[in-house]
Scaffold this motif. Structure first.
Motif, PDB file in Angstrom:
ATOM      1  N   GLY A  15       0.767  -0.821  -0.046  1.00 46.92           N
ATOM      2  CA  GLY A  15       0.325   0.051  -0.209  1.00 46.92           C
ATOM      3  C   GLY A  15       0.928   1.201  -0.305  1.00 46.92           C
ATOM      4  N   GLY A  16       2.019   0.858  -0.048  1.00 48.46           N
ATOM      5  CA  GLY A  16       2.815   2.093  -0.574  1.00 48.46           C
ATOM      6  C   GLY A  16       4.303   2.489   0.053  1.00 48.46           C
ATOM      7  N   PHE A  17       4.689   1.173   0.495  1.00 45.16           N
ATOM      8  CA  PHE A  17       6.415   1.043   0.874  1.00 45.16           C
ATOM      9  C   PHE A  17       6.901   0.681  -0.207  1.00 45.16           C
ATOM     10  CE2 PHE A  17       4.121   0.954   4.903  1.00 45.16           C
ATOM     11  CZ  PHE A  17       4.588   0.946   6.063  1.00 45.16           C
ATOM     12  N   LYS A  18       7.908   1.803  -0.269  1.00 44.38           N
ATOM     13  CA  LYS A  18       8.953   1.621  -1.511  1.00 44.38           C
ATOM     14  C   LYS A  18       9.823   0.535  -0.891  1.00 44.38           C
ATOM     15  CE  LYS A  18      10.264   5.053  -4.612  1.00 44.38           C
ATOM     16  NZ  LYS A  18      10.765   6.635  -5.132  1.00 44.38           N
ATOM     17  N   GLY A  19       9.786  -0.621  -1.126  1.00 46.24           N
ATOM     18  CA  GLY A  19      10.918  -1.389  -0.914  1.00 46.24           C
ATOM     19  C   GLY A  19      11.764  -1.546  -1.739  1.00 46.24           C
ATOM     20  N   VAL A  20      11.956  -1.146  -2.921  1.00 41.68           N
ATOM     21  CA  VAL A  20      13.146  -1.700  -3.596  1.00 41.68           C
ATOM     22  C   VAL A  20      13.195  -0.031  -4.469  1.00 41.68           C
ATOM     23  CG1 VAL A  20      13.470  -3.831  -3.998  1.00 41.68           C
ATOM     24  CG2 VAL A  20      11.607  -2.837  -5.451  1.00 41.68           C
ATOM     25  N   PRO A  21      14.155   1.032  -4.288  1.00 38.23           N
ATOM     26  CA  PRO A  21      13.216   2.205  -4.524  1.00 38.23           C
ATOM     27  C   PRO A  21      13.846   2.473  -5.556  1.00 38.23           C
ATOM     28  CG  PRO A  21      14.115   1.864  -2.993  1.00 38.23           C
ATOM     29  CD  PRO A  21      14.002   0.851  -2.634  1.00 38.23           C
ATOM     30  N   ASN A  22      14.923   2.066  -6.320  1.00 33.63           N
ATOM     31  CA  ASN A  22      15.453   2.236  -7.334  1.00 33.63           C
ATOM     32  C   ASN A  22      15.202   1.540  -8.488  1.00 33.63           C
ATOM     33  OD1 ASN A  22      16.934   4.382  -5.350  1.00 33.63           O
ATOM     34  ND2 ASN A  22      18.859   2.431  -5.762  1.00 33.63           N
ATOM     35  N   ALA A  23      14.048   0.420  -8.873  1.00 30.66           N
ATOM     36  CA  ALA A  23      13.416   0.201  -9.033  1.00 30.66           C
ATOM     37  C   ALA A  23      12.550   0.565 -10.494  1.00 30.66           C
ATOM     38  CB  ALA A  23      12.135  -1.382  -9.148  1.00 30.66           C
ATOM     39  N   LEU A  24      12.992   0.734 -11.504  1.00 30.64           N
ATOM     40  CA  LEU A  24      12.322   1.018 -13.133  1.00 30.64           C
ATOM     41  C   LEU A  24      11.873  -0.493 -13.787  1.00 30.64           C
ATOM     42  CD1 LEU A  24      15.518   3.808 -14.120  1.00 30.64           C
ATOM     43  CD2 LEU A  24      13.194   3.804 -13.116  1.00 30.64           C
ATOM     44  N   ARG A  41       9.602   2.726   4.464  1.00 24.92           N
ATOM     45  CA  ARG A  41       8.323   3.122   3.420  1.00 24.92           C
ATOM     46  C   ARG A  41       8.808   4.315   2.419  1.00 24.92           C
ATOM     47  NH1 ARG A  41       2.931   5.922   6.751  1.00 24.92           N
ATOM     48  NH2 ARG A  41       1.590   6.019   4.641  1.00 24.92           N
ATOM     49  N   LYS A  42       9.336   5.093   2.918  1.00 21.84           N
ATOM     50  CA  LYS A  42      10.009   6.071   2.283  1.00 21.84           C
ATOM     51  C   LYS A  42      11.479   5.845   0.669  1.00 21.84           C
ATOM     52  CE  LYS A  42       8.675   9.852   5.313  1.00 21.84           C
ATOM     53  NZ  LYS A  42      10.090  10.434   6.522  1.00 21.84           N
ATOM     54  N   GLY A  43      12.137   4.484   1.224  1.00 22.77           N
ATOM     55  CA  GLY A  43      12.528   4.346   0.277  1.00 22.77           C
ATOM     56  C   GLY A  43      13.825   4.715   0.872  1.00 22.77           C
ATOM     57  N   THR A  44      14.085   5.238   1.730  1.00 23.30           N
ATOM     58  CA  THR A  44      15.454   6.741   1.680  1.00 23.30           C
ATOM     59  C   THR A  44      16.136   5.434   2.775  1.00 23.30           C
ATOM     60  OG1 THR A  44      14.429   6.915   3.439  1.00 23.30           O
ATOM     61  CG2 THR A  44      14.311   8.292   1.615  1.00 23.30           C
ATOM     62  N   TYR A  45      16.072   4.324   3.046  1.00 22.63           N
ATOM     63  CA  TYR A  45      16.644   3.557   3.775  1.00 22.63           C
ATOM     64  C   TYR A  45      18.118   3.533   3.216  1.00 22.63           C
ATOM     65  CZ  TYR A  45      15.532  -0.634   0.978  1.00 22.63           C
ATOM     66  OH  TYR A  45      15.420  -1.339  -0.266  1.00 22.63           O
ATOM     67  N   LEU A  46      18.377   2.949   1.576  1.00 25.32           N
ATOM     68  CA  LEU A  46      19.536   2.693   0.893  1.00 25.32           C
ATOM     69  C   LEU A  46      20.334   3.702   1.830  1.00 25.32           C
ATOM     70  CD1 LEU A  46      18.060   1.408  -2.464  1.00 25.32           C
ATOM     71  CD2 LEU A  46      18.666   0.042  -0.297  1.00 25.32           C
ATOM     72  N   TYR A  47      20.199   4.938   2.385  1.00 26.17           N
ATOM     73  CA  TYR A  47      21.305   5.966   2.476  1.00 26.17           C
ATOM     74  C   TYR A  47      21.015   6.449   4.160  1.00 26.17           C
ATOM     75  CZ  TYR A  47      18.786   6.084  -2.159  1.00 26.17           C
ATOM     76  OH  TYR A  47      18.676   5.682  -3.689  1.00 26.17           O
ATOM     77  N   ASP A  48      21.204   5.827   4.609  1.00 29.58           N
ATOM     78  CA  ASP A  48      21.185   5.804   5.876  1.00 29.58           C
ATOM     79  C   ASP A  48      22.316   4.598   6.489  1.00 29.58           C
ATOM     80  OD1 ASP A  48      20.932   5.113   9.289  1.00 29.58           O
ATOM     81  OD2 ASP A  48      18.689   5.439   8.761  1.00 29.58           O
ATOM     82  N   PRO A  49      23.540   5.523   7.153  1.00 30.95           N
ATOM     83  CA  PRO A  49      24.452   4.646   7.699  1.00 30.95           C
ATOM     84  C   PRO A  49      24.374   3.466   8.423  1.00 30.95           C
ATOM     85  CG  PRO A  49      25.067   7.444   7.630  1.00 30.95           C
ATOM     86  CD  PRO A  49      23.206   7.003   7.605  1.00 30.95           C
ATOM     87  N   ALA A  50      23.496   3.587   8.675  1.00 32.32           N
ATOM     88  CA  ALA A  50      22.552   2.706   9.959  1.00 32.32           C
ATOM     89  C   ALA A  50      22.326   1.172   8.986  1.00 32.32           C
ATOM     90  CB  ALA A  50      21.347   3.076  10.967  1.00 32.32           C
ATOM     91  N   THR A  51      22.590   1.352   7.845  1.00 29.75           N
ATOM     92  CA  THR A  51      21.918  -0.072   7.602  1.00 29.75           C
ATOM     93  C   THR A  51      22.678  -1.102   6.505  1.00 29.75           C
ATOM     94  OG1 THR A  51      21.505   1.624   5.247  1.00 29.75           O
ATOM     95  CG2 THR A  51      19.655   1.074   7.029  1.00 29.75           C
ATOM     96  N   ALA A  52      24.333  -0.430   6.644  1.00 26.79           N
ATOM     97  CA  ALA A  52      25.404  -0.316   6.258  1.00 26.79           C
ATOM     98  C   ALA A  52      25.924  -2.249   7.022  1.00 26.79           C
ATOM     99  CB  ALA A  52      26.500   0.696   6.694  1.00 26.79           C
ATOM    100  N   GLY A  53      25.989  -3.563   6.113  1.00 33.44           N
ATOM    101  CA  GLY A  53      26.064  -4.460   6.937  1.00 33.44           C
ATOM    102  C   GLY A  53      24.666  -4.823   6.694  1.00 33.44           C
ATOM    103  N   ILE A  54      23.898  -4.650   6.661  1.00 36.16           N
ATOM    104  CA  ILE A  54      22.105  -5.217   6.874  1.00 36.16           C
ATOM    105  C   ILE A  54      21.506  -5.163   5.867  1.00 36.16           C
ATOM    106  CG2 ILE A  54      20.287  -4.660   8.365  1.00 36.16           C
ATOM    107  CD1 ILE A  54      22.112  -3.197  10.538  1.00 36.16           C
ATOM    108  N   ILE A  55      21.786  -4.659   4.889  1.00 36.88           N
ATOM    109  CA  ILE A  55      21.094  -4.473   3.909  1.00 36.88           C
ATOM    110  C   ILE A  55      21.598  -5.288   2.639  1.00 36.88           C
ATOM    111  CG2 ILE A  55      19.510  -3.131   1.817  1.00 36.88           C
ATOM    112  CD1 ILE A  55      18.457  -1.943   4.109  1.00 36.88           C
TER     113      ILE A  55
END
Length: 322
Positions: free
Chosen positions: A224-233, A260-274
């Motif tokens: 319903g609007g979670f941007k799970g793979v934000p770079n997909a085309l 949800r916003k699709g900004t998780y890829l750019y968060d330092p907290a996700t390094a090594g997790i995703i």
């Protein structure tokens, strides 16, 4: 152009028939277009109906091209795509009458797709599909293989378990869309269910172990609007894969807003997790079997391979969309 509206009466608590059917009839008559309405009667009926009509188009080259509007959710659109794939005289479209209605968000607002006149005046563009082969998860002596296509996204792990919960949750009054998905996350996190997988990419990278979720997308959105793979085309000839490793509930909840916003890829907290990659193919081998959510519909499977099919189908976008 013949406009065929394939209506799923079970979608969105009856939204297709109650809200859109009168609008479709009034608009089609006012615009004096050649139209038809087909009401589905069971799962799989939309796919069967579209394929039969496409076969008729193929046999008679004098027939006018057809545009099939999936009036329902992402699952109804999936059926229309599987029915129309391989037929050059067919287009598909979507009138969002389901719970999530995620695929139209790739092109604009859902409200634009709710405008029947703009839909009829829309134009088609060629998009990719993802072909997948899933080995059955039953205990039969000879396993069967299912070959199908997805238009939007696959979810495995937490996202899939949430979608499973949403099926139950959305039966309650006034609960739908993103809110139902958030409630589902709460239920699933309480159970803390993970899944053990071996994921083999086309560049020979292998990731294996317990993961929280895996999303494989042609489109960006799920739930319903979670941007799970934000770079997909939807037309780049690649699928996007996002793998979230084993993390604590607290850690995941701290990231859910960014997911949800699709900004998780750019968060330092996700390094090594995703682990986020683009690829043309991959294989997933579960430890035993796995639940998989394909464009909102859930099944249990064994080993599954995925392959992008570039420029696979024509998708009509309402007038005024990007």
């Amino acid at each position: 152009m013949k406009h065929i509206f394939v209506m799923n009466p079970a979608a969105g608590k009856g939204k297709a028939g109650e809200i859109f059917l009168p609008k479709i009839i009034e608009t089609a008559k006012r615009m004096a277009v050649d139209y038809e309405i087909h009401r589905t009667i069971a799962p799989g009926d939309a796919e069967h109906f579209v394929r039969v009509r496409c076969e008729a188009l193929k046999r008679d080259s004098n027939l006018t091209p057809h545009r099939f509007y999936a009036c329902g959710g992402d699952g109804t659109l999936n059926e229309a795509a599987n029915g129309a794939y391989g037929y050059s005289n067919a287009e598909i479209a979507m009138i969002p009458a389901g719970t999530g209605n995620d695929f139209p968000k790739m092109f604009g607002s859902v409200s634009q797709f709710e405008d029947i006149e703009k839909q009829i005046c829309g134009s088609a563009r060629t998009i990719d599909l993802i072909r997948y082969e899933a080995v059955s998860a039953d205990d039969a002596l000879e396993a069967t293989v299912t070959v199908r296509y997805a238009i939007n996204m696959f979810n495995i792990g937490l996202d899939c378990n949430v979608a499973d919960e949403v099926v139950r949750i959305k039966q309650y009054p006034f609960v739908s869309g993103t809110f139902a998905y958030i409630l589902g996350i709460g239920v699933v996190l309480g159970k803390k269910e993970g899944v053990t997988l071996k994921i083999c990419f086309d560049d020979d990278e292998i990731q294996e172990g317990e993961i929280m979720l895996t999303a494989i997308g042609n489109g960006c959105y799920c739930g319903g609007g979670f941007k799970g793979v934000p770079n997909a085309l939807i037309d780049d000839g690649l699928m996007d894969v996002s793998i979230v490793g084993k993390i604590s509930r607290r850690k995941f909840l701290s990231l859910i807003g960014k997911y949800r916003k699709g900004t998780y890829l750019y968060d330092p907290a996700t390094a090594g997790i995703i682990n986020y990659k683009k690829c043309r193919s991959l294989k997933i081998i579960p430890c035993n079997k796995m639940k998989i959510c394909v464009d909102g519909e859930i099944s249990t499977v064994g080993q599954t391979t995925f392959e992008i099919v570039p420029h696979a189908i024509k998708f009509s976008v309402p007038q005024g969309c990007e």
